[in-house]
Enzyme design. Structure first.
Site, PDB file in Angstrom:
ATOM      1  N   ARG A 104      41.489  42.723   6.543  1.00 44.50           N
ATOM      2  CA  ARG A 104      42.026  43.240   5.289  1.00 44.50           C
ATOM      3  C   ARG A 104      40.863  43.741   4.453  1.00 44.50           C
ATOM      4  O   ARG A 104      39.945  42.975   4.159  1.00 44.50           O
ATOM      5  CB  ARG A 104      42.726  42.062   4.607  1.00 44.50           C
ATOM      6  CG  ARG A 104      43.639  42.415   3.504  1.00 44.50           C
ATOM      7  CD  ARG A 104      44.394  41.166   3.123  1.00 44.50           C
ATOM      8  NE  ARG A 104      43.605  40.262   2.298  1.00 44.50           N
ATOM      9  CZ  ARG A 104      44.096  39.585   1.276  1.00 44.50           C
ATOM     10  NH1 ARG A 104      45.373  39.706   0.956  1.00 44.50           N
ATOM     11  NH2 ARG A 104      43.353  38.782   0.579  1.00 44.50           N
ATOM     12  N   THR A 108      40.924  47.404  -1.139  1.00 48.59           N
ATOM     13  CA  THR A 108      42.252  48.043  -1.125  1.00 48.59           C
ATOM     14  C   THR A 108      43.340  47.091  -0.631  1.00 48.59           C
ATOM     15  O   THR A 108      44.523  47.355  -0.818  1.00 48.59           O
ATOM     16  CB  THR A 108      42.248  49.265  -0.189  1.00 48.59           C
ATOM     17  OG1 THR A 108      42.019  48.798   1.153  1.00 48.59           O
ATOM     18  CG2 THR A 108      41.173  50.263  -0.575  1.00 48.59           C
ATOM     19  N   ASP A 199      40.167  31.135   1.513  1.00 46.95           N
ATOM     20  CA  ASP A 199      40.038  32.045   2.650  1.00 46.95           C
ATOM     21  C   ASP A 199      40.083  31.239   3.949  1.00 46.95           C
ATOM     22  O   ASP A 199      39.138  30.520   4.283  1.00 46.95           O
ATOM     23  CB  ASP A 199      38.713  32.821   2.544  1.00 46.95           C
ATOM     24  CG  ASP A 199      38.639  33.932   3.574  1.00 46.95           C
ATOM     25  OD1 ASP A 199      38.811  33.640   4.786  1.00 46.95           O
ATOM     26  OD2 ASP A 199      38.430  35.087   3.183  1.00 46.95           O
ATOM     27  N   ASP A 202      37.240  31.859   6.607  1.00 46.71           N
ATOM     28  CA  ASP A 202      35.954  31.278   6.210  1.00 46.71           C
ATOM     29  C   ASP A 202      35.971  29.762   6.367  1.00 46.71           C
ATOM     30  O   ASP A 202      34.981  29.155   6.776  1.00 46.71           O
ATOM     31  CB  ASP A 202      35.638  31.637   4.750  1.00 46.71           C
ATOM     32  CG  ASP A 202      35.116  33.063   4.621  1.00 46.71           C
ATOM     33  OD1 ASP A 202      34.708  33.638   5.649  1.00 46.71           O
ATOM     34  OD2 ASP A 202      35.121  33.591   3.497  1.00 46.71           O
TER      35      ASP A 202
HETATM   36  C1  PRP Z   1      43.421  37.023   6.282  1.00 42.18           C
HETATM   37  C2  PRP Z   1      44.520  36.256   6.993  1.00 42.18           C
HETATM   38  C3  PRP Z   1      45.504  37.333   7.346  1.00 42.18           C
HETATM   39  C4  PRP Z   1      45.383  38.274   6.174  1.00 42.18           C
HETATM   40  C5  PRP Z   1      46.538  38.033   5.255  1.00 42.18           C
HETATM   41  O1  PRP Z   1      42.595  37.643   7.182  1.00 42.18           O
HETATM   42  O2  PRP Z   1      44.076  35.535   8.096  1.00 42.18           O
HETATM   43  O3  PRP Z   1      45.231  37.992   8.556  1.00 42.18           O
HETATM   44  O4  PRP Z   1      44.161  37.972   5.505  1.00 42.18           O
HETATM   45  O5  PRP Z   1      46.506  38.945   4.196  1.00 42.18           O
HETATM   46  P1  PRP Z   1      47.619  40.063   4.001  1.00 42.18           P
HETATM   47  O6  PRP Z   1      48.932  39.411   4.226  1.00 42.18           O
HETATM   48  O7  PRP Z   1      47.407  40.495   2.581  1.00 42.18           O
HETATM   49  O8  PRP Z   1      47.352  41.169   4.973  1.00 42.18           O
HETATM   50  P2  PRP Z   1      41.264  38.440   6.745  1.00 42.18           P
HETATM   51  O9  PRP Z   1      41.549  39.900   6.636  1.00 42.18           O
HETATM   52  O10 PRP Z   1      40.668  37.785   5.553  1.00 42.18           O
HETATM   53  O11 PRP Z   1      40.340  38.288   8.017  1.00 42.18           O
HETATM   54  P3  PRP Z   1      39.713  36.972   8.687  1.00 42.18           P
HETATM   55  O12 PRP Z   1      40.826  36.280   9.435  1.00 42.18           O
HETATM   56  O13 PRP Z   1      38.690  37.540   9.596  1.00 42.18           O
HETATM   57  O14 PRP Z   1      39.115  36.102   7.613  1.00 42.18           O
HETATM   58  N1  URA Z   2      43.767  35.551   3.382  1.00 45.43           N
HETATM   59  C1  URA Z   2      43.349  34.272   3.228  1.00 45.43           C
HETATM   60  O1  URA Z   2      42.589  33.749   4.054  1.00 45.43           O
HETATM   61  N2  URA Z   2      43.788  33.580   2.145  1.00 45.43           N
HETATM   62  C2  URA Z   2      44.610  34.115   1.245  1.00 45.43           C
HETATM   63  O2  URA Z   2      44.985  33.426   0.285  1.00 45.43           O
HETATM   64  C3  URA Z   2      45.021  35.454   1.412  1.00 45.43           C
HETATM   65  C4  URA Z   2      44.591  36.139   2.498  1.00 45.43           C
END
Ligand code: PRP
Ligand code: URA
Length: 208
Positions: A104, A108, A199, A202
């Site tokens: 994500r 944006t 997150d 993380d």
């Molecule tokens: C996080 C989470 C989802 C997404 C959710 O991933 O694991 O995939 O955000 O957000 P959304 O519903 O607004 O799309 P992220 O993009 O942070 O990547 P990561 O898993 O590598 O931390």
């Molecule tokens: N992705 C995450 O990991 N946490 C949130 O709260 C939203 C998106």
């Protein structure tokens, strides 16, 4: 359809995950255990059949081995989705694993696909897994990508969702059942779920 899985064991483990003081190890272990517990609901209605494979019981009776009606493909959205795979696979050791790489954009909030690999299986049940369903953008994109490759029997398992995220996925893909441990209140201005757990990626991988 949306299934909010309310269970005391899940509620206790989820509150551990929400605590900012919880370290990565306990966070991962709790997610693992919740994913196992959620499997009970996710696969409740998929049905079984008695196969041609038979075995003897210690009491001398021949029985047919019971098998699931569907071959299961688990598809984590990278990275955080990986944190739910082992918990479900412990319940279904024969499940195959696909991967979708979507991140994500932090400004944006738009999803960007960077990787896609699914095993070839005839008529599988595909279960998309990702602990966070926030704006719903990543989940909608992942489901569209899976459908574009010809798979149409899809469910989604997520830990914490926002009402807006659920609505977005349900509108875009009304055929996809969503199984969720908690539906939280809202998103903040950065697209994070409140109260949420921060997150997830993380915290699982210790990257912050
Ligand atoms: C996080 C989470 C989802 C997404 C959710 O991933 O694991 O995939 O955000 O957000 P959304 O519903 O607004 O799309 P992220 O993009 O942070 O990547 P990561 O898993 O590598 O931390
Ligand atoms: N992705 C995450 O990991 N946490 C949130 O709260 C939203 C998106």
């Amino acid at each position: 359809m949306v299934f909010e899985i309310k269970h005391p064991l899940i509620a206790v483990k989820l509150s551990i995950m929400r605590d900012e003081k919880t370290k990565s190890k306990e966070f991962r272990e709790s997610l693992d255990e919740i994913a196992s517990l959620m499997s009970y609901e996710i696969f409740k209605d998929i049905g079984t059949y008695p196969s041609d494979d038979t075995f003897m019981t210690p009491t001398g009776i021949e029985l047919q081995k019971i098998k699931l009606n569907y071959k299961i493909i688990l598809v984590p959205i990278l990275r955080a989705g990986i944190g739910m795979v082992d918990g479900i696979r412990n319940m279904i050791p024969t499940a195959r694993i696909g991967h979708i790489g979507i991140y994500r954009d932090e400004k944006t909030l738009e999803p960007h696909e960077y990787y896609f690999k699914l095993p070839k299986v005839e008529n599988p049940l595909v279960v998309l897994v990702d602990p966070m369903l926030a704006t719903g953008g990543s989940a909608v994109a992942a489901i569209s990508a899976i459908k574009a490759r010809g798979y149409n029997n899809i469910r989604m398992a997520t830990l914490v969702a926002s009402p807006i995220g659920i609505e977005r996925v349900s509108k875009a893909h009304p055929d996809v059942n969503i199984y969720v441990a908690a539906i939280d209140e809202k998103l903040n201005e950065h697209g994070y779920i409140l109260p949420g757990l921060g997150d997830a990626g993380d915290r699982i991988f210790g990257t912050r």
